[in-house]
Scaffold this active site. Sequence first.
Site, PDB file in Angstrom:
ATOM      1  N   SER A 108      -9.619   1.662   2.979  1.00 13.90           N
ATOM      2  CA  SER A 108      -8.783   2.378   2.049  1.00 13.90           C
ATOM      3  C   SER A 108      -7.727   1.523   1.339  1.00 13.90           C
ATOM      4  CB  SER A 108      -8.067   3.498   2.791  1.00 13.90           C
ATOM      5  OG  SER A 108      -7.227   2.978   3.793  1.00 13.90           O
ATOM      6  N   SER A 119      -9.652  -0.634   7.249  1.00  9.76           N
ATOM      7  CA  SER A 119      -9.139  -0.503   5.883  1.00  9.76           C
ATOM      8  C   SER A 119      -8.423  -1.721   5.317  1.00  9.76           C
ATOM      9  CB  SER A 119      -8.199   0.691   5.793  1.00  9.76           C
ATOM     10  OG  SER A 119      -8.947   1.846   5.592  1.00  9.76           O
ATOM     11  N   LYS A 163       0.853  -1.196   0.000  1.00 13.02           N
ATOM     12  CA  LYS A 163       0.000   0.000   0.000  1.00 13.02           C
ATOM     13  C   LYS A 163       0.885   1.242   0.000  1.00 13.02           C
ATOM     14  CE  LYS A 163      -3.921   1.881   2.688  1.00 13.02           C
ATOM     15  NZ  LYS A 163      -4.763   1.679   3.892  1.00 13.02           N
TER      16      LYS A 163
HETATM   17  N1  GLN Z   1     -12.855   3.923   6.404  1.00 16.12           N
HETATM   18  C1  GLN Z   1     -12.294   4.453   7.604  1.00 16.12           C
HETATM   19  C2  GLN Z   1     -11.922   5.894   7.382  1.00 16.12           C
HETATM   20  O1  GLN Z   1     -12.295   6.427   6.421  1.00 16.12           O
HETATM   21  C3  GLN Z   1     -11.124   3.623   8.021  1.00 16.12           C
HETATM   22  C4  GLN Z   1      -9.897   3.935   7.286  1.00 16.12           C
HETATM   23  C5  GLN Z   1      -8.717   3.104   7.661  1.00 16.12           C
HETATM   24  O2  GLN Z   1      -8.842   2.066   8.336  1.00 16.12           O
HETATM   25  N2  GLN Z   1      -7.540   3.555   7.270  1.00 16.12           N
HETATM   26  O3  GLN Z   1     -11.270   6.514   8.159  1.00 16.12           O
END
Ligand code: GLN
Length: 488
Positions: free
Chosen positions: A151, A175, A76
């Site tokens: 994400s 994410s 990532k």
């Molecule tokens: N979807 C969540 C957010 O928008 C979690 C994101 C993540 O785990 N990096 O913050």
Amino acid sequence: MSGDLVALRDGIRSGSRSALSAVNGYLTAIDASNPSLNAFHEVFADAAREAASQVDGARKSGRLLGRLAGVPIAVKDNIATRLGHTTCSSRILENYRSPFDATAIERLAAEGAIIIGKTNLDEFAMGSSCERCAWGAVRNPWDPTRVPGGSSGGSAAAVGASLCSAALGSDTGGSIRQPASLCGIVGFKPTYGRISRYGLVAFGSSLDQIGPLTRSVRDAALLYEVMAGDDANDSTCASREVEAISDTIDHAPRAPRVGLPRQYRTGNSAAVDAALERAVDLLKGMGAKIVDIDLPMTDVGISTYYVIAPAEASSNLARFDGIRYGHRAMGGDLFELYARSRAEGFGAEVQRRIMLGTYVLSAGYYDAYYRRALQVRRVIKQEFDLAFAACDVILGPTSPTAAFPIGGVTDPLAMYMCDVYTVNTNIAGICGISLPAGLDYSSGSPLPVGVQLQAQAFAEPTLLRIAYALERELGPLGAAPPTLTTAA
Ligand code: GLN
């Protein structure tokens, strides 16, 4: 499962497969699929071929190979690698190159893993759909009109479409697990502090954790085992020893107690409920004891998370000021340089989080929001402690629905609800894993749905062993993504 990491590793070790041909197979698949999926930002074709040839050469000359020798892994793009760029999918870091490798990357490389490329993400890991990327949305390999989740959606799409053996993601509120669920693969978030975050660009420092996205639980266990453990460069990293788990993954407890929270069964799509019911039946068949439990704070997780995570993000992202890193807007005085660099460099969602975080930390609102959220965080943690007195793992959905259409969720609050089952794992600092558990045919074509198992902090061996046993019972998904061109 076809194309899994351990099988490739064993094949390379025994000489029945060559690392170079595996890398070439994946590179061909990337060339074919990435233009439509947009899973990779950057692919390190030459470096990967070179590293693979070295592994093949080392094997031929009888040298000892590392535990991951020759397996191509995607990373990532918020995890620092000396190779290529580390952009966080943000214009503010468009040309940024890290002078060092993250500890997790160093540990993978020390065992012979090959970093094949950097994957797309929602800008600074803020999002649940991979639509908020500076250079275009990522598409779900099962249906390119749909999101892969986020994400870590680039990593999930890359593994789901067999463009690499495995990938790394980061999980601040779901994410790793949510995109894994939407792409039909395994996503594992270890306990807070289990894997060093040195080199992971910080989002919510009390929540962030690096973890693997893989095609099997065993692969996840092996990558975890290699990456976990103390690190002098990360003071939040736990110093306790890492249990060897990948070789004893089949030692599941004979009659595990599986907690099923009442609160995890409302508001899910029919296919998600069906996958959950099936997992319950299979676990019962394996001799598990299903325990009804209560997690009344489940709903409060999202509001708690959206105070704590933006508060930490607003502080962490202050370093991107146009002076020290990345994009700089010229002209005007110093204040204007800061303001314009940040306004041009950050996307809308990142700016929203910075403003929200600054607001909840401001003198007049600190007590009403931030301090209150920390109090609620403690209650959520206590609720899990109580639950884990009655069960070894907690079973539930990973995401309330399968993948939604690109552009289908425009309200930020609706997007935040994607993580209703995953944020509390991070808030409590415990571990969780998502497994592919079924298919949703309601839109016509099959879309994967996952189930999640959560366990107490540092109970990874129990979590992974039960997940492995359940994975075997669940079996393969019964369909493959149409974009799958190869299983190198
Ligand atoms: N979807 C969540 C957010 O928008 C979690 C994101 C993540 O785990 N990096 O913050």
